[in-house]
Enzyme design. Structure first.
Site, PDB file in Angstrom:
ATOM      1  N   HIS A   1     -15.630  19.214 -27.398  1.00  0.00           N
ATOM      2  CA  HIS A   1     -16.655  20.007 -28.066  1.00  0.00           C
ATOM      3  C   HIS A   1     -16.485  21.347 -28.401  1.00  0.00           C
ATOM      4  O   HIS A   1     -15.215  21.630 -27.511  1.00  0.00           O
ATOM      5  CB  HIS A   1     -18.035  19.762 -27.503  1.00  0.00           C
ATOM      6  CG  HIS A   1     -18.638  20.415 -26.164  1.00  0.00           C
ATOM      7  ND1 HIS A   1     -17.784  19.958 -25.033  1.00  0.00           N
ATOM      8  CD2 HIS A   1     -19.477  21.465 -25.706  1.00  0.00           C
ATOM      9  CE1 HIS A   1     -18.211  20.613 -23.830  1.00  0.00           C
ATOM     10  NE2 HIS A   1     -19.049  21.484 -24.438  1.00  0.00           N
ATOM     11  N   ASP A  54     -15.543  27.466 -23.163  1.00  0.00           N
ATOM     12  CA  ASP A  54     -15.067  27.029 -21.923  1.00  0.00           C
ATOM     13  C   ASP A  54     -13.909  25.869 -22.118  1.00  0.00           C
ATOM     14  O   ASP A  54     -13.384  25.548 -21.283  1.00  0.00           O
ATOM     15  CB  ASP A  54     -15.900  26.916 -20.801  1.00  0.00           C
ATOM     16  CG  ASP A  54     -17.073  26.042 -21.109  1.00  0.00           C
ATOM     17  OD1 ASP A  54     -17.618  25.965 -22.231  1.00  0.00           O
ATOM     18  OD2 ASP A  54     -17.423  25.477 -20.030  1.00  0.00           O
ATOM     19  N   HIS A  55     -14.023  24.990 -23.140  1.00  0.00           N
ATOM     20  CA  HIS A  55     -13.549  23.863 -23.403  1.00  0.00           C
ATOM     21  C   HIS A  55     -12.279  23.917 -24.443  1.00  0.00           C
ATOM     22  O   HIS A  55     -11.246  23.680 -24.452  1.00  0.00           O
ATOM     23  CB  HIS A  55     -14.363  22.751 -23.738  1.00  0.00           C
ATOM     24  CG  HIS A  55     -15.252  22.443 -22.838  1.00  0.00           C
ATOM     25  ND1 HIS A  55     -15.068  21.301 -22.167  1.00  0.00           N
ATOM     26  CD2 HIS A  55     -16.295  23.028 -22.563  1.00  0.00           C
ATOM     27  CE1 HIS A  55     -16.027  21.191 -21.056  1.00  0.00           C
ATOM     28  NE2 HIS A  55     -16.925  22.287 -21.299  1.00  0.00           N
TER      29      HIS A  55
HETATM   30 ZN   LIG Z   1     -20.455  22.831 -23.354  1.00  0.00          ZN
END
Ligand SMILES: [Zn+2]
Length: 265
Positions: free
Chosen positions: A65, A69-70
């Site tokens: 997503h 942080d990803h």
């Molecule tokens: Zn998230």
């Protein structure tokens, strides 16, 4: 058929929402895919690129997503590995980013993943299923050590619960989350999370019995056992519950924005 191997490289971004840090997963046999590049942290991305390229060509970089942080490190990792970035089609917002749809297959040499749309934590959330290995990469849909924050309006509690039930029906032995350690009892974990949400919903209905309240006012009671640093996020999840219950006709919303309060119908 040979099974793909999985390697974890964890970013050093621990925090109240990220647990011990973002998990970047490398999956493959002769070629690889990287799942969730993590934050824009040069050392971490170098380590991911090296680890992945040691197995073989990087066929794709996948994001579960859009949360930073990803995804924040995705473009830099794409440079380091010469691999294309692939995300849910609604967030494939520029040329060169591959759009993924529910049930799309991602091939990396002799190994394969299936994209599973799991909205709830985020509207563009995807889990990635390795059918042969009976593994599911769960991003922030299912975590270990921390709970998923459902932050409206992009986060949606009704969708989150539907996505949990969907994941509970998949034939997998192991969940590999975006934060925390692997989970080896998927069915039990899904049942626990659904039970936790049901219990929270009952608590919210009980807390509103004396009269209307804002989600933020309910947090000190509902989250009494939690550290205060998570209370702001908890208020968002309580709001998500209230919106779901409003949609079901069990609550009524009074006012809007931060001042929105809810009462029993
Ligand atoms: Zn998230």
């Amino acid at each position: 058929m040979d099974q793909a191997t999985v390697t974890l490289v964890r970013a050093s971004n621990p925090g109240p929402l990220t647990g011990s840090g973002t998990n970047t997963w490398i999956f493959g046999l002769d070629e690889t895919v990287v799942i969730d590049p993590g934050p824009l942290e040069e050392e971490h991305l170098q380590r991911v690129a090296e680890t992945a390229l040691r197995v073989g060509r990087v066929a794709a970089i996948l994001c579960t997503h859009h949360h930073q942080d990803h995804r924040a490190g995705a473009d830099r990792l794409a440079e380091l590995t010469a691999a294309p970035l692939a995300v849910f089609y609604q967030r494939a917002d520029r040329a060169g980013v591959l759009p993924l749809h529910d049930q799309d297959r991602i091939l990396a040499g002799r190994s394969e993943l299936v994209a599973i749309h799991t909205p709830g934590h985020a509207s563009d959330h995807l889990c990635f299923l390795a059918e042969r290995e009976r593994l599911l990469f769960t991003g922030d849909h299912i975590l270990s050590g921390t709970t998923s924050v459902i932050w409206p309006p992009d986060g949606d509690m009704a969708q989150y619960l539907a996505s949990l039930r969907h994941v509970g029906e998949l034939a997998v032995d192991r969940l590999l989350p975006g934060h925390g350690e692997p989970i080896d009892n998927p069915a039990e974990m899904v049942a626990t999370l659904i039970g936790h949400r049901r219990a929270r919903e009952e608590q919210i209905l009980a807390a509103l019995r004396p009269g209307p309240a804002r989600p933020v006012d309910l947090v000190p009671t509902l989250y009494a056992g939690y550290r205060k640093e998570v209370w702001d996020f908890a208020a968002q999840t309580v709001l998500a519950h209230c919106l779901k219950l409003t949609g079901e006709g069990r609550l009524r919303q009074l006012g809007g924005g931060d001042e929105a309060a809810f009462e029993l119908t």
